[in-house]
Design a protein around this motif. Structure first.
Motif, mmCIF file in Angstrom:
data_model
loop_
_atom_site.group_PDB
_atom_site.id
_atom_site.type_symbol
_atom_site.label_atom_id
_atom_site.label_comp_id
_atom_site.label_asym_id
_atom_site.label_seq_id
_atom_site.Cartn_x
_atom_site.Cartn_y
_atom_site.Cartn_z
ATOM 1 N N MET A 1 0.832 -1.213 0.000
ATOM 2 C CA MET A 1 0.000 0.000 0.000
ATOM 3 C C MET A 1 0.868 1.266 0.000
ATOM 4 S SD MET A 1 -3.559 0.104 0.844
ATOM 5 C CE MET A 1 -4.042 0.546 2.501
ATOM 6 N N LYS A 2 1.973 1.252 0.796
ATOM 7 C CA LYS A 2 2.851 2.426 0.865
ATOM 8 C C LYS A 2 3.525 2.627 -0.484
ATOM 9 C CE LYS A 2 4.643 1.903 5.557
ATOM 10 N NZ LYS A 2 5.835 1.367 6.230
ATOM 11 N N LYS A 3 3.557 3.851 -0.952
ATOM 12 C CA LYS A 3 4.269 4.096 -2.207
ATOM 13 C C LYS A 3 5.631 4.728 -1.925
ATOM 14 C CE LYS A 3 2.381 5.352 -6.117
ATOM 15 N NZ LYS A 3 1.534 6.174 -6.990
ATOM 16 N N GLU A 4 5.621 6.034 -1.671
ATOM 17 C CA GLU A 4 6.922 6.621 -1.345
ATOM 18 C C GLU A 4 6.857 7.517 -0.118
ATOM 19 O OE1 GLU A 4 7.525 9.988 -4.464
ATOM 20 O OE2 GLU A 4 6.650 8.239 -5.442
ATOM 21 N N LEU A 5 8.015 7.669 0.507
ATOM 22 C CA LEU A 5 8.088 8.505 1.698
ATOM 23 C C LEU A 5 7.879 9.955 1.275
ATOM 24 C CD1 LEU A 5 8.788 8.594 4.756
ATOM 25 C CD2 LEU A 5 11.155 8.985 4.083
ATOM 26 N N LEU A 6 6.854 10.574 1.869
ATOM 27 C CA LEU A 6 6.531 11.952 1.513
ATOM 28 C C LEU A 6 7.214 12.917 2.482
ATOM 29 C CD1 LEU A 6 4.605 13.748 -0.246
ATOM 30 C CD2 LEU A 6 2.919 13.503 1.579
ATOM 31 N N TYR A 7 7.291 12.483 3.744
ATOM 32 C CA TYR A 7 7.763 13.389 4.783
ATOM 33 C C TYR A 7 8.198 12.568 5.992
ATOM 34 C CZ TYR A 7 7.205 16.702 8.664
ATOM 35 O OH TYR A 7 7.403 17.454 9.783
ATOM 36 N N GLU A 8 9.278 12.961 6.612
ATOM 37 C CA GLU A 8 9.652 12.319 7.876
ATOM 38 C C GLU A 8 9.798 13.371 8.957
ATOM 39 O OE1 GLU A 8 12.805 9.430 7.892
ATOM 40 O OE2 GLU A 8 12.537 9.142 10.061
ATOM 41 N N GLY A 9 8.995 13.233 10.000
ATOM 42 C CA GLY A 9 9.076 14.161 11.131
ATOM 43 C C GLY A 9 9.776 13.498 12.297
ATOM 44 N N LYS A 10 9.678 14.117 13.483
ATOM 45 C CA LYS A 10 10.391 13.590 14.636
ATOM 46 C C LYS A 10 9.762 12.291 15.148
ATOM 47 C CE LYS A 10 10.275 17.811 16.132
ATOM 48 N NZ LYS A 10 10.286 19.045 16.900
ATOM 49 N N ALA A 11 8.443 12.181 15.019
ATOM 50 C CA ALA A 11 7.776 11.007 15.589
ATOM 51 C C ALA A 11 7.009 10.183 14.566
ATOM 52 C CB ALA A 11 6.825 11.444 16.708
ATOM 53 N N LYS A 12 6.897 10.701 13.341
ATOM 54 C CA LYS A 12 6.121 9.961 12.335
ATOM 55 C C LYS A 12 6.731 10.098 10.942
ATOM 56 C CE LYS A 12 2.103 11.801 13.291
ATOM 57 N NZ LYS A 12 2.502 12.530 14.482
ATOM 58 N N LYS A 13 6.402 9.089 10.115
ATOM 59 C CA LYS A 13 6.727 9.172 8.691
ATOM 60 C C LYS A 13 5.407 9.173 7.945
ATOM 61 C CE LYS A 13 10.994 6.452 8.742
ATOM 62 N NZ LYS A 13 11.561 5.161 8.384
ATOM 63 N N LEU A 14 5.340 9.905 6.838
ATOM 64 C CA LEU A 14 4.131 9.911 6.016
ATOM 65 C C LEU A 14 4.467 9.364 4.644
ATOM 66 C CD1 LEU A 14 2.519 13.383 6.842
ATOM 67 C CD2 LEU A 14 1.681 11.121 7.509
ATOM 68 N N TYR A 15 3.653 8.420 4.183
ATOM 69 C CA TYR A 15 3.852 7.806 2.875
ATOM 70 C C TYR A 15 2.657 8.098 1.971
ATOM 71 C CZ TYR A 15 7.421 4.952 5.190
ATOM 72 O OH TYR A 15 8.516 4.519 5.881
ATOM 73 N N THR A 16 2.925 8.213 0.689
ATOM 74 C CA THR A 16 1.828 8.325 -0.272
ATOM 75 C C THR A 16 1.237 6.925 -0.488
ATOM 76 O OG1 THR A 16 3.374 8.035 -2.098
ATOM 77 C CG2 THR A 16 2.846 10.303 -1.482
ATOM 78 N N THR A 17 0.027 6.898 -1.028
ATOM 79 C CA THR A 17 -0.639 5.624 -1.370
ATOM 80 C C THR A 17 -1.119 5.730 -2.822
ATOM 81 O OG1 THR A 17 -2.845 6.401 -0.761
ATOM 82 C CG2 THR A 17 -1.526 5.421 0.997
ATOM 83 N N GLU A 18 -1.834 4.701 -3.301
ATOM 84 C CA GLU A 18 -2.362 4.767 -4.678
ATOM 85 C C GLU A 18 -3.415 5.861 -4.790
ATOM 86 O OE1 GLU A 18 -3.238 1.286 -3.108
ATOM 87 O OE2 GLU A 18 -1.049 1.483 -3.050
ATOM 88 N N ASN A 19 -4.030 6.201 -3.667
ATOM 89 C CA ASN A 19 -5.075 7.230 -3.664
ATOM 90 C C ASN A 19 -4.452 8.586 -3.314
ATOM 91 O OD1 ASN A 19 -7.179 8.966 -2.978
ATOM 92 N ND2 ASN A 19 -8.474 7.276 -2.269
ATOM 93 N N PRO A 20 -4.512 9.564 -4.223
ATOM 94 C CA PRO A 20 -3.853 10.850 -3.967
ATOM 95 C C PRO A 20 -4.424 11.622 -2.768
ATOM 96 C CG PRO A 20 -5.173 10.952 -5.984
ATOM 97 C CD PRO A 20 -5.149 9.513 -5.555
ATOM 98 N N ASP A 21 -5.635 11.244 -2.323
ATOM 99 C CA ASP A 21 -6.240 11.929 -1.174
ATOM 100 C C ASP A 21 -5.946 11.233 0.151
ATOM 101 O OD1 ASP A 21 -7.406 13.969 -2.643
ATOM 102 O OD2 ASP A 21 -9.145 12.706 -3.143
#
Ligand code: UDP
Length: 237
Positions: A1-21
């Motif tokens: 489900m995870k596509k690419e790392l969008l952002y890495e903060g101090k306590a979390k990472k955010l990944y894009t998915t197939e759904n742009p929303d």
């Protein structure tokens, strides 16, 4: 489900998915304090915060506060709506402690005569300075004054719900920080997380600190405290 790392903060990472929303939020085991000058790691902390934040966001959704949470995927991943974070850390305080006591000389532990809502600029390079309404407008952080009122109103409502919920579980909600984001339709949603990393909880019977202050102040048993917070959240009342 995870596509690419969008952002890495101090306590979390955010990944894009197939759904742009939609994004996937991964809760990390890292702990930081004092604007990341103090760093640590507590194995299992990410999963605890993921579960705690999921429970609290569900509670708030039920109380009419819209959040970015769609669903929990596994122990330390949530599926969330993609939002543009409003770069204001909204801090709500019931009791004086931490930076408020230091800055204004208010006795630590003093109950405040009313709920205090403060805005801080979300900018690590500037050390998250406290800002007033005019600063928010001048920096273009919000569209107009009414948007600041919306943030304050939501923050107070969140406080009301959480304070009562935790009081039933013998935890005093001292203060906390929340972040809001705007979805593609312009709705303001509670985002980020609500966990012992971003709240202060004091045990109502023992006075013990049950949050990240255990890490900040080297009190030990950080994970034990987070586990206890989760245990109490899950208690049926
Ligand atoms: N807080 C946070 N992130 C920040 C700053 C503060 O989550 O970058 C939370 C903190 O855990 C506490 C509340 O906001 O629950 C108020 O923190 P305070 O301003 O007293 O800051 P501190 O004393 O931690 O520097």
């Amino acid at each position: 489900m995870k596509k690419e790392l969008l952002y890495e903060g101090k306590a979390k990472k955010l990944y894009t998915t197939e759904n742009p929303d939609q994004l996937i939020a991964e809760f990390k085991d890292d702990l930081t304090a004092f604007n990341a000058q103090k760093k640590g790691e507590e194995s299992g902390k990410g999963a605890l915060n993921c579960q705690i934040s999921t429970q609290l966001f569900k509670l708030l959704e039920d109380a009419g506060i819209r959040t970015h949470l769609i669903e929990t995927i596994d122990a330390n991943h949530q599926l969330v709506k993609k939002v543009e974070i409003i770069p204001i850390e909204v801090v709500v305080r019931n009791t004086a402690t931490g930076s408020l006591s230091k800055r204004l000389g208010i006795e630590d532990g003093k109950e405040l005569p009313f709920v205090l809502v403060e805005f801080y600029l979300k900018d690590d390079a500037l050390n998250d300075p406290i800002i007033c309404d005019d600063h928010c407008l001048m920096l273009g952080l919000v569209e107009d004054r009414s948007e600041l009122e919306v943030l304050r109103e939501k923050a107070r409502k969140i406080n009301e719900v959480l304070k009562a919920f935790f009081a039933e579980r013998r935890l005093k909600l001292v203060d906390f920080k929340v972040e809001f984001g705007k979805d593609s339709e312009g709705n303001i949603l509670l985002s980020d997380e609500i966990s012992p990393d971003s709240c202060r909880f004091w045990d109502m019977d023992t006075g013990e600190k049950m949050d990240k202050d255990r890490f900040r102040e080297n009190l030990g048993n950080v994970k034990v405290a987070y586990e206890e917070v989760l245990r109490r959240i899950l208690e049926e009342k």
